[in-house]
Structure formats: structure tokens, C-alpha cells
Design a protein around this motif. Structure first.
Motif, PDB file in Angstrom:
ATOM      1  N   GLN A  17      45.802  42.888  44.014  1.00  0.00           N
ATOM      2  CA  GLN A  17      44.753  41.641  44.069  1.00  0.00           C
ATOM      3  C   GLN A  17      45.517  40.698  43.381  1.00  0.00           C
ATOM      4  OE1 GLN A  17      41.925  41.910  45.958  1.00  0.00           O
ATOM      5  NE2 GLN A  17      42.920  43.652  46.799  1.00  0.00           N
ATOM      6  N   ALA A  18      45.094  39.173  43.775  1.00  0.00           N
ATOM      7  CA  ALA A  18      45.645  38.143  42.953  1.00  0.00           C
ATOM      8  C   ALA A  18      44.858  38.157  41.517  1.00  0.00           C
ATOM      9  CB  ALA A  18      45.199  37.181  43.823  1.00  0.00           C
ATOM     10  N   LYS A  19      45.596  37.822  40.662  1.00  0.00           N
ATOM     11  CA  LYS A  19      44.809  37.632  39.180  1.00  0.00           C
ATOM     12  C   LYS A  19      44.236  36.545  39.210  1.00  0.00           C
ATOM     13  CE  LYS A  19      46.038  38.256  34.282  1.00  0.00           C
ATOM     14  NZ  LYS A  19      47.089  38.275  33.280  1.00  0.00           N
ATOM     15  N   ARG A  20      43.032  36.217  38.631  1.00  0.00           N
ATOM     16  CA  ARG A  20      42.377  35.188  38.598  1.00  0.00           C
ATOM     17  C   ARG A  20      42.843  34.400  37.233  1.00  0.00           C
ATOM     18  NH1 ARG A  20      36.781  33.820  40.928  1.00  0.00           N
ATOM     19  NH2 ARG A  20      36.681  32.676  38.977  1.00  0.00           N
ATOM     20  N   VAL A  21      43.034  33.166  37.152  1.00  0.00           N
ATOM     21  CA  VAL A  21      43.645  32.662  35.919  1.00  0.00           C
ATOM     22  C   VAL A  21      42.404  31.330  35.746  1.00  0.00           C
ATOM     23  CG1 VAL A  21      45.350  31.133  34.671  1.00  0.00           C
ATOM     24  CG2 VAL A  21      45.936  32.992  36.244  1.00  0.00           C
ATOM     25  N   LEU A  22      42.009  31.344  34.408  1.00  0.00           N
ATOM     26  CA  LEU A  22      40.983  30.164  33.937  1.00  0.00           C
ATOM     27  C   LEU A  22      41.759  28.952  33.648  1.00  0.00           C
ATOM     28  CD1 LEU A  22      37.821  29.870  33.414  1.00  0.00           C
ATOM     29  CD2 LEU A  22      38.406  30.577  31.168  1.00  0.00           C
ATOM     30  N   TYR A  23      41.404  27.908  34.301  1.00  0.00           N
ATOM     31  CA  TYR A  23      41.909  26.403  33.963  1.00  0.00           C
ATOM     32  C   TYR A  23      40.955  25.528  33.523  1.00  0.00           C
ATOM     33  CZ  TYR A  23      46.443  27.939  35.901  1.00  0.00           C
ATOM     34  OH  TYR A  23      47.860  28.581  36.147  1.00  0.00           O
ATOM     35  N   PHE A  24      41.055  24.639  32.587  1.00  0.00           N
ATOM     36  CA  PHE A  24      40.316  23.712  32.139  1.00  0.00           C
ATOM     37  C   PHE A  24      41.366  22.304  32.648  1.00  0.00           C
ATOM     38  CE2 PHE A  24      39.134  20.158  29.143  1.00  0.00           C
ATOM     39  CZ  PHE A  24      38.406  19.804  29.822  1.00  0.00           C
ATOM     40  N   CYS A  25      42.481  22.092  32.101  1.00  0.00           N
ATOM     41  CA  CYS A  25      43.334  21.195  31.853  1.00  0.00           C
ATOM     42  C   CYS A  25      44.392  21.638  33.005  1.00  0.00           C
ATOM     43  CB  CYS A  25      44.033  20.557  30.744  1.00  0.00           C
ATOM     44  SG  CYS A  25      44.780  21.886  29.859  1.00  0.00           S
ATOM     45  N   THR A  26      45.518  21.342  32.851  1.00  0.00           N
ATOM     46  CA  THR A  26      47.125  21.920  33.772  1.00  0.00           C
ATOM     47  C   THR A  26      47.306  23.192  32.975  1.00  0.00           C
ATOM     48  OG1 THR A  26      48.337  20.578  32.557  1.00  0.00           O
ATOM     49  CG2 THR A  26      47.412  19.682  34.482  1.00  0.00           C
ATOM     50  N   LEU A  27      46.657  23.809  32.042  1.00  0.00           N
ATOM     51  CA  LEU A  27      47.309  24.998  31.326  1.00  0.00           C
ATOM     52  C   LEU A  27      46.035  25.980  31.459  1.00  0.00           C
ATOM     53  CD1 LEU A  27      49.346  23.246  28.766  1.00  0.00           C
ATOM     54  CD2 LEU A  27      50.257  24.166  30.646  1.00  0.00           C
ATOM     55  N   PRO A  28      46.761  27.107  31.187  1.00  0.00           N
ATOM     56  CA  PRO A  28      45.661  28.369  31.020  1.00  0.00           C
ATOM     57  C   PRO A  28      45.214  28.180  29.587  1.00  0.00           C
ATOM     58  CG  PRO A  28      47.547  29.274  31.950  1.00  0.00           C
ATOM     59  CD  PRO A  28      47.731  27.712  31.726  1.00  0.00           C
ATOM     60  N   GLU A  30      45.264  29.803  26.765  1.00  0.00           N
ATOM     61  CA  GLU A  30      45.891  30.452  25.909  1.00  0.00           C
ATOM     62  C   GLU A  30      47.273  29.363  25.439  1.00  0.00           C
ATOM     63  OE1 GLU A  30      46.538  33.140  29.314  1.00  0.00           O
ATOM     64  OE2 GLU A  30      45.066  32.091  28.395  1.00  0.00           O
ATOM     65  N   TYR A  31      47.429  28.433  26.345  1.00  0.00           N
ATOM     66  CA  TYR A  31      48.491  27.397  26.218  1.00  0.00           C
ATOM     67  C   TYR A  31      47.990  26.012  25.912  1.00  0.00           C
ATOM     68  CZ  TYR A  31      51.542  31.419  28.411  1.00  0.00           C
ATOM     69  OH  TYR A  31      51.964  32.501  28.660  1.00  0.00           O
ATOM     70  N   CYS A  32      46.643  25.987  26.034  1.00  0.00           N
ATOM     71  CA  CYS A  32      46.415  24.393  25.864  1.00  0.00           C
ATOM     72  C   CYS A  32      46.836  24.115  24.343  1.00  0.00           C
ATOM     73  CB  CYS A  32      44.539  24.646  25.929  1.00  0.00           C
ATOM     74  SG  CYS A  32      44.075  24.754  27.672  1.00  0.00           S
ATOM     75  N   GLU A  33      46.697  24.938  23.401  1.00  0.00           N
ATOM     76  CA  GLU A  33      47.239  24.415  21.876  1.00  0.00           C
ATOM     77  C   GLU A  33      48.694  23.669  22.067  1.00  0.00           C
ATOM     78  OE1 GLU A  33      48.632  27.119  19.028  1.00  0.00           O
ATOM     79  OE2 GLU A  33      48.203  28.614  20.510  1.00  0.00           O
ATOM     80  N   PHE A  34      49.296  23.789  23.037  1.00  0.00           N
ATOM     81  CA  PHE A  34      51.001  23.255  22.966  1.00  0.00           C
ATOM     82  C   PHE A  34      50.729  21.951  24.021  1.00  0.00           C
ATOM     83  CE2 PHE A  34      51.463  27.826  22.831  1.00  0.00           C
ATOM     84  CZ  PHE A  34      51.908  27.875  21.609  1.00  0.00           C
ATOM     85  N   GLY A  35      49.506  21.733  24.629  1.00  0.00           N
ATOM     86  CA  GLY A  35      49.316  20.515  25.582  1.00  0.00           C
ATOM     87  C   GLY A  35      48.709  19.345  24.528  1.00  0.00           C
ATOM     88  N   THR A  36      48.417  18.268  25.203  1.00  0.00           N
ATOM     89  CA  THR A  36      48.129  16.946  24.268  1.00  0.00           C
ATOM     90  C   THR A  36      46.391  16.928  24.327  1.00  0.00           C
ATOM     91  OG1 THR A  36      47.942  15.807  26.331  1.00  0.00           O
ATOM     92  CG2 THR A  36      50.205  15.704  24.928  1.00  0.00           C
ATOM     93  N   THR A  37      45.778  17.887  25.113  1.00  0.00           N
ATOM     94  CA  THR A  37      44.287  17.658  25.094  1.00  0.00           C
ATOM     95  C   THR A  37      43.758  18.951  24.463  1.00  0.00           C
ATOM     96  OG1 THR A  37      44.090  18.727  27.198  1.00  0.00           O
ATOM     97  CG2 THR A  37      44.259  16.200  27.202  1.00  0.00           C
ATOM     98  N   SER A  38      44.387  19.537  23.394  1.00  0.00           N
ATOM     99  CA  SER A  38      43.878  20.955  22.904  1.00  0.00           C
ATOM    100  C   SER A  38      42.513  20.715  22.395  1.00  0.00           C
ATOM    101  CB  SER A  38      44.819  21.273  21.821  1.00  0.00           C
ATOM    102  OG  SER A  38      44.905  20.411  20.767  1.00  0.00           O
ATOM    103  N   LYS A  39      41.827  19.608  21.738  1.00  0.00           N
ATOM    104  CA  LYS A  39      40.619  19.365  21.320  1.00  0.00           C
ATOM    105  C   LYS A  39      39.625  19.617  22.304  1.00  0.00           C
ATOM    106  CE  LYS A  39      38.041  16.673  18.310  1.00  0.00           C
ATOM    107  NZ  LYS A  39      37.754  15.375  17.612  1.00  0.00           N
TER     108      LYS A  39
END
Length: 200
Positions: A17-28, A30-39
Motif C-alpha cells: 500500500q502507498a504510504k500517505r505523507v502529510l504536506y503543508f508546504c512543499t516538504l513533509p 519533519e523537514y519544514c524546519e529546513f525550509g523558509t516557511t518553518s514558522k
């Protein structure tokens, strides 16, 4: 009839089965802290999936790690955090400028006379809204049962869609219905007449 009691029947292997990944920006998350929209990502996560916040942002571990740092290292971490906050504000302002530019981009449907009775509609400005012009042209061709192609703009302008037939009003209405990202106030139908030859 054969007795099948006690016989183990091999089961068909299940498909993975395909794994469901949660996204808000372009990253999951757990990786948002490395992006520019972490807040923004963290605020969204707190509102929509609060159960994941302590898992992803382990505040106790962060605080204990910060206490173990030397004063110089703590200052460096605070400077890095401030720099990230400034960068996030800059990126946010840039996104707002791009959105404002996008919302003010005109979409021109030019009615061009080819012969006395034949016309084409030349559509420019759709690429500003992130639309794939080739797909849009193909959809238009199917919708209106006409020829529609993407060509290079005259004088080095952007790409444009050329639709065979006098369908300006119909195309405008279809774009308004089909593509919500294109504001109807940005669309304009203009007419370009052929220049008459001298002596006519």
C-alpha cells in the motif's frame, strides 16, 4: 468430494500500500524546519495536527540541548535563528509580491482577422498563472472542436495560444469556469483588424 479440512490454502500476497505523507508546504512536516516557511508550517501543524507537534518539535530535548551549550554556542544558535526569521520574512514578502503581480497580470484574447470571414483568437498572459499552455490548448481544441496550438509570441513575447475560429466570448467564459486561479477581471477581448492594402 475431497476433504479439505486441515489443509492450509496459500493466500495471494497483498499488494504493497502507498504510504500517505502529510504536506503543508512543499516538504513533509519533519523537514519544514529546513525550509523558509518553518514558522507558518508549525502554526499550521499546531492547528490541524496538534498530536504531531511534540513528536516533530521535541521542545524538552531542544531546551536540554541548549542548556548544555556554551554561552558562545548559544549566542551563535540565537543569531542563526534570527537570520532564519529574517529570511522567512523576506521570502514571505517575495511571495506576496509575486501573488500581487500574478493577480494584476492581464490575459488578452485578441481577435485577429485572417481573411474577410475567418478569424483566430490569440490568447496571451495565461502562463503568468502557472498554467501549462500545451494542456490548455489541447483542452480548448477538444472543448470547442477547433484547432488550437501554442506558438512563440511576436517580437520576443511569451508563448501564446492560437485558436481557430471566432470564439472570443466562449473562450473567456470557459477560462473563467475552468481556471479559478485566473481572475475574470484580468481578461480582456481586443480586436486587431488587417491593414488594408494601398489602393483598396
Amino acid at each position: 468430494m475431497a476433504d479439505t479440512e486441515g489443509v492450509v490454502v496459500p493466500q495471494e500476497p497483498q499488494e504493497p500500500q502507498a504510504k500517505r505523507v502529510l504536506y503543508f508546504c512543499t516538504l513533509p512536516p519533519e523537514y519544514c524546519e529546513f525550509g523558509t516557511t518553518s514558522k507558518k508550517c508549525r502554526e499550521w501543524l499546531e492547528m490541524n495536527h496538534s498530536e504531531l507537534v511534540p513528536v516533530i518539535y521535541n521542545l524538552e530535548a531542544i531546551e536540554s540541548a541548549m542548556q548544555n551549550l556554551s554561552t558562545a554556542a548559544q549566542e551563535k544558535a540565537q543569531k542563526a535563528e534570527a537570520a532564519m526569521a529574517r529570511k522567512a520574512l523576506k521570502d514571505e514578502a517575495k511571495q506576496e509580491r509575486e501573488l500581487a503581480k500574478k493577480l494584476s497580470s492581464p490575459v488578452i484574447l485578441k481577435r485577429v482577422e485572417r481573411t474577410k470571414r475567418k478569424h483566430v483568437i490569440v490568447i496571451t498572459g495565461l502562463e503568468a498563472f502557472g498554467l501549462d499552455l500545451k494542456k490548455v490548448a489541447k483542452e480548448m481544441g477538444k472543448k470547442f472542436a477547433c484547432g488550437a496550438s501554442v506558438t512563440k509570441g511576436v517580437g520576443g513575447g511569451g508563448d501564446e495560444i492560437v485558436v481557430q475560429g471566432d470564439l472570443g466570448v466562449e473562450i473567456r467564459e470557459w477560462i473563467e469556469e475552468r481556471f479559478e486561479e485566473v481572475p475574470s477581471g484580468n481578461m480582456e477581448i481586443v480586436e486587431e483588424r488587417r491593414k488594408k492594402k494601398e489602393g483598396q
